[in-house]
Design an enzyme around this catalytic site. Structure first.
Site, PDB file in Angstrom:
ATOM      1  N   TYR A 212       0.820  -1.226   0.000  1.00 28.09           N
ATOM      2  CA  TYR A 212       0.000   0.000   0.000  1.00 28.09           C
ATOM      3  C   TYR A 212       0.853   1.276   0.000  1.00 28.09           C
ATOM      4  O   TYR A 212       0.731   2.085  -0.930  1.00 28.09           O
ATOM      5  CB  TYR A 212      -1.019  -0.025   1.159  1.00 28.09           C
ATOM      6  N   LYS A 216       1.256   4.057  -3.052  1.00 23.16           N
ATOM      7  CA  LYS A 216       0.897   5.480  -2.888  1.00 23.16           C
ATOM      8  C   LYS A 216       2.109   6.366  -3.202  1.00 23.16           C
ATOM      9  O   LYS A 216       1.978   7.423  -3.810  1.00 23.16           O
ATOM     10  CB  LYS A 216       0.381   5.765  -1.470  1.00 23.16           C
TER      11      LYS A 216
END
Ligand SMILES: NC(=O)C1=CN([C@@H]2O[C@H](COP(=O)(O)OP(=O)(O)OC[C@H]3O[C@@H](n4cnc5c(N)ncnc54)[C@H](O)[C@@H]3O)[C@@H](O)[C@H]2O)C=CC1
Ligand SMILES: C[C@H](CCCC(C)(C)O)[C@H]1CC[C@H]2[C@@H]3[C@H](O)CC4=CC(=O)CC[C@]4(C)[C@H]3CC[C@]12C
Length: 422
Positions: A212, A216
């Protein structure tokens, strides 16, 4: 008039050629072919033909916005905030993999709300949604720190999806792109270094291992590097990224999960993390407000804001993750037991590792993933707080909701959606 026709009837067959006249007199532009039409629409939208903007005296309502992920937790707040606080809005496109039924009630207002069911990983779907929009607010993303989704899927949605949004802006001539990034692109890092009252310029060793934050960080980099690229029509793309810390408020799924967990345990939650570990949290309404302001100011202050990152912040107090949650769950009847963690830290580390192992062994059969894993434990156990005024200096941001209002609204939401534990 032409802009409206072009952006609303994307699937309709077009005449082979189009002449554009202002006040029915002088021919301003002649275009042929589909891309030419979109370019024309964009140029009109961008104010290159002010005569046309003025025609129909619809100066107040002329902008087309697109919100990707507009049916998510943050996205819904951005959509509602835009409808309330962006008077220049003519059309609001809400793009999401899963459209919410609540969108229907918004369709009766003065702004045209266009619901678009689509997937950011599909470049053609994104391009069709972006074409003719002035501003894109890209909040769509896969938020998964619990291992429910494969790393490949997270990368595809968060990185490839963002690349598709950028390319769509470039191809169709959309000039303003606001990206919802995350504090996670900075940290906490896996070494557990505290980030204490840091700002956008605070040096920090950002080391990403989890899919994750990796995704990002990559996506944010793509967005920032795209700032200044020439879009169709020749003007530069202006981009910036907003980095919320942990968002809370109406619709916050993890808060709901904690509440349900507390109810199952007879109204009690047990402290797992020392109260001294502070977390930055920000109210969803204020994060949405920042998006609206950035989108509004990006054109006027392109030189200052283009390619910049902004932490999202407000007056929410610095507290540990669990103590902060108790600000809402306490008034709903839950208790947090213990002034110190119930279990020693080494045992939590062991349990987190065990969870990760089980998850790996049972893959892909595991239907629900536990909250505790090595990554969430590391994040929860590392101080990460933000103290900055960059958003105020650059685009005049002040939180729209005070801490008291944010707290009250969140408590009301927990109470009304779940009932009280008392
Ligand atoms: N929740 C939080 O605490 C924080 C969230 N963020 C970022 O804010 C953004 C929004 O997050 P949340 O609202 O919390 O998540 P969410 O999961 O509630 O919303 C994300 C939305 O994106 C949509 N989406 C997912 N995959 C898609 C795809 N392939 N195509 C189109 N739409 C797709 C989902 O259907 C959902 O409606 C994300 O980019 C996230 O990384 C950043 C910091 C903190
Ligand atoms: C789930 C964590 C708390 C449980 C810990 C346990 C099991 C010991 O009780 C959450 C602690 C911190 C959260 C993250 C943080 O708020 C920052 C985030 C930013 C994002 O962009 C997405 C969400 C998140 C990673 C958020 C996720 C839950 C926590 C890890």
């Amino acid at each position: 008039m032409l802009t409206v026709a072009a952006s609303r009837n994307r699937s309709a067959p077009w005449p082979p050629a189009l002449s554009l006249r202002a006040s029915g007199q002088q021919t301003l532009l002649r275009v042929t072919g589909d891309w030419g039409r979109w370019q024309l629409a964009t140029q009109v939208n961008q104010g290159l033909f002010p005569q046309l903007d003025m025609a129909g005296s619809e100066q107040a309502q002329k902008l087309v916005y697109l919100v990707t992920g507009g049916c998510g937790f943050l996205g819904e707040h951005v959509v509602r905030m835009l409808l309330q606080h962006e008077p220049r809005l003519r059309e609001l496109r809400v793009f999401d993999l899963h459209l919410g039924p609540w969108l229907e009630e918004l369709k009766t207002g003065p702004v045209q709300v266009t619901a678009i069911q689509g997937d950011v990983t599909q470049a053609h779907e994104v391009a069709a949604a972006v074409a003719g929009a002035h501003v894109v607010i890209h909040t769509a993303g896969l938020v998964d720190v619990f291992g429910r989704t494969s790393p490949e899927t997270i990368h595809k949605v968060n990185v490839q999806g963002t690349q598709n949004v950028i390319e769509a802006c470039v191809q169709t001539g959309t000039r303003f792109l606001v990206y919802t990034s995350s504090m996670e692109v900075v940290g906490p890092n896996i070494k557990g270094h505290p980030f204490y009252r840091g700002n956008e310029d605070t040096p920090y060793e950002a080391v990403h291992k989890h899919p994750y934050p990796c995704s990002k960080a990559l996506a944010e980099q793509l967005v920032l590097e795209a700032n200044g690229r020439k879009v169709c029509g020749g003007l530069p793309l202006v981009t910036c990224a907003l980095r919320p810390t942990g968002i809370y408020g109406e619709g916050h799924q993890i808060m709901r999960d904690f509440y349900r967990q507390g109810l199952r345990m007879g109204g009690r939650l047990f402290r797992a993390i020392p109260a001294s570990v502070e977390h930055g949290r920000v109210y969803v309404g204020n994060v949405a407000w920042m998006h609206v302001l950035v989108a509004r100011e990006l054109e006027r202050r392109a030189a200052l804001m283009g390619g910049q990152v902004y932490f999202c912040y407000d007056h929410s107090p610095y507290k540990s993750y669990e103590d902060f949650n108790m600000e809402f769950l306490g008034p709903c009847g839950l208790q947090l037991l213990g002034t110190r963690p119930l279990l020693p830290y080494w045992l939590l580390v062991l349990l987190a590792a065990l969870n990760a192992l089980l998850q790996w062994l049972l893959r892909p059969r595991l239907l629900s993933a536990p909250m505790l894993n090595p990554y969430t434990l590391a994040v929860a156990n590392t101080t990460f707080t933000v103290s900055t005024d960059k958003a105020q200096r650059h685009f005049g941001y002040k939180p729209l909701f005070s801490w008291e209002e944010s707290r009250t609204r969140t408590i009301l939401w927990v109470q009304t959606t779940e009932g009280s534990a008392r």
